[in-house]
Design a protein around this motif. Sequence first.
Motif, PDB file in Angstrom:
ATOM      1  N   LEU A  47       0.864  -1.233   0.044  1.00 57.93           N
ATOM      2  CA  LEU A  47       0.099  -0.129   0.014  1.00 57.93           C
ATOM      3  C   LEU A  47       0.992   1.191   0.102  1.00 57.93           C
ATOM      4  O   LEU A  47       1.957   1.410   0.813  1.00 57.93           O
ATOM      5  N   ASN A  48       0.500   2.275  -1.031  1.00 58.44           N
ATOM      6  CA  ASN A  48       1.275   3.524  -0.800  1.00 58.44           C
ATOM      7  C   ASN A  48       0.998   4.163   0.328  1.00 58.44           C
ATOM      8  O   ASN A  48      -0.170   4.519   0.818  1.00 58.44           O
ATOM      9  N   PRO A  49       2.196   4.444   1.089  1.00 53.78           N
ATOM     10  CA  PRO A  49       1.967   5.106   2.517  1.00 53.78           C
ATOM     11  C   PRO A  49       1.408   6.440   2.407  1.00 53.78           C
ATOM     12  O   PRO A  49       0.848   7.196   3.519  1.00 53.78           O
ATOM     13  N   VAL A  50       1.199   7.229   1.128  1.00 49.11           N
ATOM     14  CA  VAL A  50       0.869   8.755   1.207  1.00 49.11           C
ATOM     15  C   VAL A  50      -0.991   8.805   0.953  1.00 49.11           C
ATOM     16  O   VAL A  50      -1.338   9.818   0.770  1.00 49.11           O
ATOM     17  N   HIS A  51      -1.291   7.369   0.481  1.00 47.02           N
ATOM     18  CA  HIS A  51      -2.806   7.620   0.071  1.00 47.02           C
ATOM     19  C   HIS A  51      -3.520   6.784   1.224  1.00 47.02           C
ATOM     20  O   HIS A  51      -3.086   5.709   1.645  1.00 47.02           O
ATOM     21  N   SER A  52      -4.816   7.202   1.385  1.00 51.34           N
ATOM     22  CA  SER A  52      -5.720   6.628   2.280  1.00 51.34           C
ATOM     23  C   SER A  52      -6.121   5.249   1.879  1.00 51.34           C
ATOM     24  O   SER A  52      -6.173   4.933   0.475  1.00 51.34           O
ATOM     25  N   VAL A  53      -6.867   4.623   2.630  1.00 52.79           N
ATOM     26  CA  VAL A  53      -7.446   3.453   2.336  1.00 52.79           C
ATOM     27  C   VAL A  53      -8.392   3.503   1.238  1.00 52.79           C
ATOM     28  O   VAL A  53      -8.478   2.751   0.387  1.00 52.79           O
ATOM     29  N   GLU A  98     -11.137   6.118   5.867  1.00 56.22           N
ATOM     30  CA  GLU A  98     -10.404   7.290   6.163  1.00 56.22           C
ATOM     31  C   GLU A  98      -8.793   7.205   6.769  1.00 56.22           C
ATOM     32  O   GLU A  98      -8.278   8.121   6.666  1.00 56.22           O
ATOM     33  N   LYS A  99      -8.446   5.944   6.939  1.00 54.86           N
ATOM     34  CA  LYS A  99      -7.276   5.815   7.879  1.00 54.86           C
ATOM     35  C   LYS A  99      -6.094   5.601   6.726  1.00 54.86           C
ATOM     36  O   LYS A  99      -6.484   5.432   5.420  1.00 54.86           O
ATOM     37  N   MET A 100      -4.892   6.027   7.268  1.00 54.63           N
ATOM     38  CA  MET A 100      -3.619   5.742   6.372  1.00 54.63           C
ATOM     39  C   MET A 100      -3.094   4.657   6.703  1.00 54.63           C
ATOM     40  O   MET A 100      -3.198   3.710   7.774  1.00 54.63           O
ATOM     41  N   PRO A 101      -2.328   4.005   5.732  1.00 53.64           N
ATOM     42  CA  PRO A 101      -1.711   2.676   5.854  1.00 53.64           C
ATOM     43  C   PRO A 101      -0.911   2.376   7.430  1.00 53.64           C
ATOM     44  O   PRO A 101      -1.069   1.388   7.882  1.00 53.64           O
ATOM     45  N   HIS A 102      -0.097   3.342   7.752  1.00 53.85           N
ATOM     46  CA  HIS A 102       0.448   3.356   9.023  1.00 53.85           C
ATOM     47  C   HIS A 102      -0.476   3.168  10.126  1.00 53.85           C
ATOM     48  O   HIS A 102       0.142   2.960  11.284  1.00 53.85           O
ATOM     49  N   GLN A 103      -1.586   3.732  10.192  1.00 55.95           N
ATOM     50  CA  GLN A 103      -2.459   3.412  11.222  1.00 55.95           C
ATOM     51  C   GLN A 103      -2.970   1.936  11.275  1.00 55.95           C
ATOM     52  O   GLN A 103      -4.103   1.793  12.180  1.00 55.95           O
ATOM     53  N   LEU A 104      -2.821   1.019  10.308  1.00 57.55           N
ATOM     54  CA  LEU A 104      -3.488  -0.264  10.406  1.00 57.55           C
ATOM     55  C   LEU A 104      -2.434  -1.265  10.786  1.00 57.55           C
ATOM     56  O   LEU A 104      -0.900  -1.146  10.602  1.00 57.55           O
ATOM     57  N   SER A 105      -2.840  -2.483  11.296  1.00 55.09           N
ATOM     58  CA  SER A 105      -2.045  -3.455  11.753  1.00 55.09           C
ATOM     59  C   SER A 105      -1.892  -4.345  10.430  1.00 55.09           C
ATOM     60  O   SER A 105      -2.255  -4.189   9.545  1.00 55.09           O
ATOM     61  N   GLY A 106      -0.850  -5.190  10.638  1.00 55.37           N
ATOM     62  CA  GLY A 106      -0.383  -6.153   9.265  1.00 55.37           C
ATOM     63  C   GLY A 106      -1.640  -6.952   8.770  1.00 55.37           C
ATOM     64  O   GLY A 106      -1.871  -6.854   7.534  1.00 55.37           O
ATOM     65  N   GLY A 107      -2.404  -7.416   9.780  1.00 65.80           N
ATOM     66  CA  GLY A 107      -3.767  -8.093   9.270  1.00 65.80           C
ATOM     67  C   GLY A 107      -4.798  -7.397   8.701  1.00 65.80           C
ATOM     68  O   GLY A 107      -5.231  -7.691   7.596  1.00 65.80           O
ATOM     69  N   GLN A 108      -4.825  -5.955   9.166  1.00 69.02           N
ATOM     70  CA  GLN A 108      -5.576  -4.995   8.573  1.00 69.02           C
ATOM     71  C   GLN A 108      -5.345  -4.576   7.151  1.00 69.02           C
ATOM     72  O   GLN A 108      -5.953  -4.537   6.279  1.00 69.02           O
ATOM     73  N   ARG A 109      -3.956  -4.584   6.973  1.00 64.18           N
ATOM     74  CA  ARG A 109      -3.371  -4.165   5.805  1.00 64.18           C
ATOM     75  C   ARG A 109      -3.856  -5.287   4.619  1.00 64.18           C
ATOM     76  O   ARG A 109      -3.942  -4.900   3.470  1.00 64.18           O
ATOM     77  N   GLN A 110      -3.484  -6.394   5.181  1.00 59.73           N
ATOM     78  CA  GLN A 110      -3.634  -7.273   4.284  1.00 59.73           C
ATOM     79  C   GLN A 110      -5.114  -7.579   3.837  1.00 59.73           C
ATOM     80  O   GLN A 110      -5.449  -7.980   2.424  1.00 59.73           O
ATOM     81  N   ALA A 148      -6.610   4.022  -2.077  1.00 61.63           N
ATOM     82  CA  ALA A 148      -6.253   2.662  -2.475  1.00 61.63           C
ATOM     83  C   ALA A 148      -7.499   1.682  -3.064  1.00 61.63           C
ATOM     84  O   ALA A 148      -7.270   1.115  -4.128  1.00 61.63           O
ATOM     85  N   VAL A 149      -8.280   1.644  -2.393  1.00 59.58           N
ATOM     86  CA  VAL A 149      -9.576   0.677  -2.883  1.00 59.58           C
ATOM     87  C   VAL A 149     -10.199   1.112  -4.020  1.00 59.58           C
ATOM     88  O   VAL A 149     -10.932   0.396  -4.970  1.00 59.58           O
ATOM     89  N   SER A 150     -10.479   2.260  -4.032  1.00 57.08           N
ATOM     90  CA  SER A 150     -11.450   2.992  -4.930  1.00 57.08           C
ATOM     91  C   SER A 150     -10.788   3.102  -6.727  1.00 57.08           C
ATOM     92  O   SER A 150     -11.633   3.098  -7.435  1.00 57.08           O
ATOM     93  N   ARG A 151      -9.369   3.202  -6.549  1.00 52.91           N
ATOM     94  CA  ARG A 151      -8.838   3.345  -7.888  1.00 52.91           C
ATOM     95  C   ARG A 151      -9.314   2.209  -8.895  1.00 52.91           C
ATOM     96  O   ARG A 151      -9.643   2.443 -10.167  1.00 52.91           O
TER      97      ARG A 151
END
Length: 278
Positions: free
Chosen positions: A118-124, A164-176, A127-130
């Motif tokens: 996940l790109n760290p400068v873009h919100s969740v 609305e969260k950024m990748p750094h605000q998520l755990s590894g499982g949430q990011r996956q 990332a999912v909407s593109r």
Amino acid sequence: MSEIEEIEGPLLAIAMEPVPLMIFDQVTKSYRSKRGKKEKLIAVDNVSFEIAPGEAVGLVGASGSGKSTIARLITGLEKPDTGRIIFGDFSVGKLGHRELRNLYSMVQMVFQDPYGALNPVHSVEYAVSRPCINYLGMSISQATRRVEELLDRVGLTPARQFAEKMPHQLSGGQRQRVVIARALACEPKLLIADEPVSMLDVSLRAGVLRLLTELQNEHGLSLLYITHDLLSARVLTDRILVLNKGGVVEEGVTKQVLQNPKDPYTVKLLDSVATLDK
């Protein structure tokens, strides 16, 4: 029985066989060795297999066995030296940039590293909407609703808060789970999961594996599951191919291969699992 009736039975059986979603036919891929220009490293050695619609196939083997190279070949990131890769009307190895874009609307990947996917400068939400906008032609408002539906489906609730969260605000499982939601956004026919739980805590792995199984069943997805872990392959796949040094050493129905392995390499992999269990 008439002569016509005798012929009709076999013909009907052939007609009812499902057309493969993907054909990987006698594919070889090699790379130049760093030691010398003339020396080649064979990553994939004359490998053939098919994936049927709705089927879950496992590629199992140790690091360096050729699993991830096969995934890169299917997605057009690498081109084969010999052989062909057919996906629908596409001959993948011959596709240009514009045609690859059409392929990616049907084939999506879930990568091993959720921290780098996940790109760290873009919100969740971004990332999912593109994929919704780029591949399905949705408006921003339509994509916003779709994002919330997908996040809710992969277990990230309340969806609006996670969007609305950024990748750094998520755990590894949430990011996956976000990566899985993004892969599903363009409604692909084939999902390639490349070691999707190997970098997650043990406590999180079962949840992600369960989610992949549920999503495959619900959406009729075909799944190519790449792993070194025979236990997770047993849970997720209908059929497995065991790879060693770029070649297929054994293949068959997952339960049958694991219960009665024929090749010494498969036996070795199973023995290592048994040792870990002890």
